[in-house]
Design a protein around this motif. Structure first.
Motif, PDB file in Angstrom:
ATOM      1  N   ARG A 177     -36.150-118.006  -5.181  1.00 11.31           N
ATOM      2  CA  ARG A 177     -36.529-118.731  -3.966  1.00 11.31           C
ATOM      3  C   ARG A 177     -36.948-120.165  -4.286  1.00 11.31           C
ATOM      4  O   ARG A 177     -36.488-121.115  -3.653  1.00 11.31           O
ATOM      5  N   LEU A 178     -37.821-120.327  -5.266  1.00 12.29           N
ATOM      6  CA  LEU A 178     -38.305-121.664  -5.600  1.00 12.29           C
ATOM      7  C   LEU A 178     -37.232-122.503  -6.281  1.00 12.29           C
ATOM      8  O   LEU A 178     -37.159-123.715  -6.063  1.00 12.29           O
ATOM      9  N   ASP A 179     -36.384-121.876  -7.078  1.00  8.01           N
ATOM     10  CA  ASP A 179     -35.283-122.600  -7.711  1.00  8.01           C
ATOM     11  C   ASP A 179     -34.289-123.099  -6.657  1.00  8.01           C
ATOM     12  O   ASP A 179     -33.830-124.239  -6.710  1.00  8.01           O
ATOM     13  N   ASP A 180     -33.976-122.247  -5.677  1.00  4.52           N
ATOM     14  CA  ASP A 180     -33.090-122.661  -4.592  1.00  4.52           C
ATOM     15  C   ASP A 180     -33.699-123.826  -3.817  1.00  4.52           C
ATOM     16  O   ASP A 180     -33.007-124.791  -3.476  1.00  4.52           O
ATOM     17  N   LEU A 181     -34.993-123.734  -3.537  1.00  2.78           N
ATOM     18  CA  LEU A 181     -35.670-124.813  -2.824  1.00  2.78           C
ATOM     19  C   LEU A 181     -35.601-126.107  -3.624  1.00  2.78           C
ATOM     20  O   LEU A 181     -35.271-127.162  -3.087  1.00  2.78           O
ATOM     21  N   TYR A 182     -35.885-126.024  -4.913  1.00  5.96           N
ATOM     22  CA  TYR A 182     -35.873-127.203  -5.779  1.00  5.96           C
ATOM     23  C   TYR A 182     -34.502-127.880  -5.800  1.00  5.96           C
ATOM     24  O   TYR A 182     -34.401-129.093  -5.882  1.00  5.96           O
ATOM     25  N   HIS A 183     -33.448-127.082  -5.708  1.00  4.36           N
ATOM     26  CA  HIS A 183     -32.092-127.627  -5.763  1.00  4.36           C
ATOM     27  C   HIS A 183     -31.502-127.942  -4.388  1.00  4.36           C
ATOM     28  O   HIS A 183     -30.324-128.293  -4.296  1.00  4.36           O
ATOM     29  N   THR A 184     -32.304-127.832  -3.344  1.00  2.00           N
ATOM     30  CA  THR A 184     -31.861-128.203  -2.010  1.00  2.00           C
ATOM     31  C   THR A 184     -31.696-129.715  -1.946  1.00  2.00           C
ATOM     32  O   THR A 184     -32.555-130.452  -2.450  1.00  2.00           O
ATOM     33  N   PRO A 185     -30.606-130.205  -1.338  1.00  8.01           N
ATOM     34  CA  PRO A 185     -30.471-131.662  -1.211  1.00  8.01           C
ATOM     35  C   PRO A 185     -31.691-132.285  -0.530  1.00  8.01           C
ATOM     36  O   PRO A 185     -32.264-131.700   0.385  1.00  8.01           O
ATOM     37  N   LYS A 186     -32.085-133.454  -1.018  1.00 11.30           N
ATOM     38  CA  LYS A 186     -33.213-134.223  -0.498  1.00 11.30           C
ATOM     39  C   LYS A 186     -34.542-133.475  -0.612  1.00 11.30           C
ATOM     40  O   LYS A 186     -35.428-133.607   0.226  1.00 11.30           O
ATOM     41  N   PHE A 187     -34.675-132.692  -1.674  1.00 16.40           N
ATOM     42  CA  PHE A 187     -35.914-131.976  -1.988  1.00 16.40           C
ATOM     43  C   PHE A 187     -37.045-132.956  -2.270  1.00 16.40           C
ATOM     44  O   PHE A 187     -36.848-133.991  -2.910  1.00 16.40           O
ATOM     45  N   VAL A 188     -38.239-132.630  -1.794  1.00 13.41           N
ATOM     46  CA  VAL A 188     -39.463-133.347  -2.137  1.00 13.41           C
ATOM     47  C   VAL A 188     -40.524-132.288  -2.403  1.00 13.41           C
ATOM     48  O   VAL A 188     -40.684-131.348  -1.620  1.00 13.41           O
ATOM     49  N   GLY A 189     -41.240-132.425  -3.508  1.00 14.62           N
ATOM     50  CA  GLY A 189     -42.293-131.470  -3.814  1.00 14.62           C
ATOM     51  C   GLY A 189     -43.386-132.105  -4.641  1.00 14.62           C
ATOM     52  O   GLY A 189     -43.136-133.041  -5.403  1.00 14.62           O
ATOM     53  N   TYR A 190     -44.600-131.608  -4.452  1.00 14.12           N
ATOM     54  CA  TYR A 190     -45.759-132.093  -5.194  1.00 14.12           C
ATOM     55  C   TYR A 190     -46.554-130.907  -5.726  1.00 14.12           C
ATOM     56  O   TYR A 190     -46.688-129.890  -5.046  1.00 14.12           O
ATOM     57  N   THR A 191     -47.068-131.072  -6.911  1.00 10.99           N
ATOM     58  CA  THR A 191     -48.007-130.097  -7.472  1.00 10.99           C
ATOM     59  C   THR A 191     -49.378-130.751  -7.538  1.00 10.99           C
ATOM     60  O   THR A 191     -49.491-131.974  -7.607  1.00 10.99           O
ATOM     61  N   LEU A 192     -50.420-129.926  -7.531  1.00 11.38           N
ATOM     62  CA  LEU A 192     -51.791-130.424  -7.615  1.00 11.38           C
ATOM     63  C   LEU A 192     -52.538-129.626  -8.674  1.00 11.38           C
ATOM     64  O   LEU A 192     -52.530-128.395  -8.650  1.00 11.38           O
ATOM     65  N   TYR A 193     -53.139-130.358  -9.592  1.00 10.18           N
ATOM     66  CA  TYR A 193     -53.880-129.754 -10.698  1.00 10.18           C
ATOM     67  C   TYR A 193     -55.343-130.136 -10.614  1.00 10.18           C
ATOM     68  O   TYR A 193     -55.687-131.233 -10.150  1.00 10.18           O
ATOM     69  N   ASN A 194     -56.197-129.259 -11.085  1.00  8.45           N
ATOM     70  CA  ASN A 194     -57.619-129.523 -11.259  1.00  8.45           C
ATOM     71  C   ASN A 194     -57.976-129.051 -12.665  1.00  8.45           C
ATOM     72  O   ASN A 194     -57.817-127.866 -12.963  1.00  8.45           O
ATOM     73  N   ASN A 195     -58.407-129.985 -13.510  1.00  4.34           N
ATOM     74  CA  ASN A 195     -58.724-129.656 -14.912  1.00  4.34           C
ATOM     75  C   ASN A 195     -57.570-128.947 -15.603  1.00  4.34           C
ATOM     76  O   ASN A 195     -57.736-127.891 -16.209  1.00  4.34           O
ATOM     77  N   ASP A 196     -56.377-129.497 -15.479  1.00  4.02           N
ATOM     78  CA  ASP A 196     -55.167-128.972 -16.116  1.00  4.02           C
ATOM     79  C   ASP A 196     -54.742-127.597 -15.612  1.00  4.02           C
ATOM     80  O   ASP A 196     -53.907-126.936 -16.220  1.00  4.02           O
ATOM     81  N   LEU A 221     -53.084-125.517 -12.377  1.00  2.00           N
ATOM     82  CA  LEU A 221     -52.374-125.658 -11.111  1.00  2.00           C
ATOM     83  C   LEU A 221     -53.180-124.989 -10.006  1.00  2.00           C
ATOM     84  O   LEU A 221     -53.518-123.801 -10.112  1.00  2.00           O
ATOM     85  N   VAL A 222     -53.504-125.739  -8.959  1.00  2.00           N
ATOM     86  CA  VAL A 222     -54.217-125.156  -7.824  1.00  2.00           C
ATOM     87  C   VAL A 222     -53.317-125.041  -6.599  1.00  2.00           C
ATOM     88  O   VAL A 222     -53.644-124.310  -5.667  1.00  2.00           O
ATOM     89  N   GLY A 223     -52.181-125.768  -6.591  1.00  2.00           N
ATOM     90  CA  GLY A 223     -51.310-125.643  -5.449  1.00  2.00           C
ATOM     91  C   GLY A 223     -50.074-126.514  -5.535  1.00  2.00           C
ATOM     92  O   GLY A 223     -49.950-127.357  -6.418  1.00  2.00           O
ATOM     93  N   PHE A 224     -49.169-126.270  -4.597  1.00  2.00           N
ATOM     94  CA  PHE A 224     -47.974-127.106  -4.473  1.00  2.00           C
ATOM     95  C   PHE A 224     -47.483-127.086  -3.037  1.00  2.00           C
ATOM     96  O   PHE A 224     -47.815-126.181  -2.262  1.00  2.00           O
ATOM     97  N   ILE A 225     -46.723-128.118  -2.701  1.00  2.00           N
ATOM     98  CA  ILE A 225     -46.086-128.225  -1.390  1.00  2.00           C
ATOM     99  C   ILE A 225     -44.661-128.703  -1.638  1.00  2.00           C
ATOM    100  O   ILE A 225     -44.429-129.538  -2.523  1.00  2.00           O
ATOM    101  N   ALA A 226     -43.703-128.168  -0.875  1.00  2.00           N
ATOM    102  CA  ALA A 226     -42.302-128.529  -1.115  1.00  2.00           C
ATOM    103  C   ALA A 226     -41.467-128.291   0.130  1.00  2.00           C
ATOM    104  O   ALA A 226     -41.784-127.436   0.965  1.00  2.00           O
ATOM    105  N   GLY A 227     -40.398-129.055   0.219  1.00  2.00           N
ATOM    106  CA  GLY A 227     -39.456-128.905   1.310  1.00  2.00           C
ATOM    107  C   GLY A 227     -38.310-129.876   1.146  1.00  2.00           C
ATOM    108  O   GLY A 227     -38.071-130.388   0.044  1.00  2.00           O
ATOM    109  N   ASN A 228     -37.611-130.149   2.239  1.00  2.00           N
ATOM    110  CA  ASN A 228     -36.484-131.068   2.157  1.00  2.00           C
ATOM    111  C   ASN A 228     -36.303-131.841   3.455  1.00  2.00           C
ATOM    112  O   ASN A 228     -36.778-131.439   4.512  1.00  2.00           O
ATOM    113  N   GLN A 229     -35.614-132.971   3.336  1.00  2.00           N
ATOM    114  CA  GLN A 229     -35.346-133.859   4.462  1.00  2.00           C
ATOM    115  C   GLN A 229     -33.961-133.578   5.036  1.00  2.00           C
ATOM    116  O   GLN A 229     -33.055-133.185   4.310  1.00  2.00           O
TER     117      GLN A 229
END
Length: 138
Positions: free
Chosen positions: A32-51, A53-61
């Motif tokens: 699921r996440l690999d397909d999302l990552y390879h979707t055209p016009k993908f945008v995603g961000y990860t968020l870390y706290n003290n190295d 991972l606390v979260g991520f957001i992703a989608g496409n245009q």
């Protein structure tokens, strides 16, 4: 561990727990996440706290006659830190970046009731009365 693997692990941990109670296997979450990552016009961000991972957001245009629309496919925050502003930080960072790139609106799907819907309503998203489609003009 690279961030993609960390995202898979976090996704499984969050969505297999309450309130979602789903049954994600590693293989299905990875696909699921690999397909999302390879979707055209993908945008995603990860968020870390003290190295960590606390979260991520992703989608496409997608371009429409009304302008460029962004579809949020996933917003995932570690259950142990939900309610501490991490989801807001990710969403607001994404919105700022999209606005700077001439995106005109954001759409997403979420379940009726519950914390996710409440979160988006607090962020000025609105409910489509025909389905649980939420959007926000930028």
């Amino acid at each position: 561990m690279d961030s993609f693997e960390e995202c898979i692990d976090l996704y499984i941990k969050v969505f297999n727990s309450a309130p979602w109670g789903e049954n994600w296997s590693y293989e299905v979450a990875k696909e699921r996440l690999d397909d999302l990552y390879h979707t055209p016009k993908f945008v995603g961000y990860t968020l870390y706290n003290n190295d960590k991972l606390v979260g991520f957001i992703a989608g496409n245009q997608k371009r429409t006659p009304q302008g460029i629309v962004f579809y949020i496919a996933e917003l995932c925050i570690n259950s142990q830190v939900q309610g501490q502003g991490y989801g807001s930080l990710l969403l607001e960072s994404l919105e700022k970046e999209l606005k700077n790139n001439d995106v005109t609106s954001i759409h997403l799907l979420t379940s009726n009731g519950g914390l996710a819907e409440s979160f988006y309503l607090k962020k000025n998203y609105s409910i489509n009365k025909n389905r649980v489609v939420m959007n926000k003009s930028l």
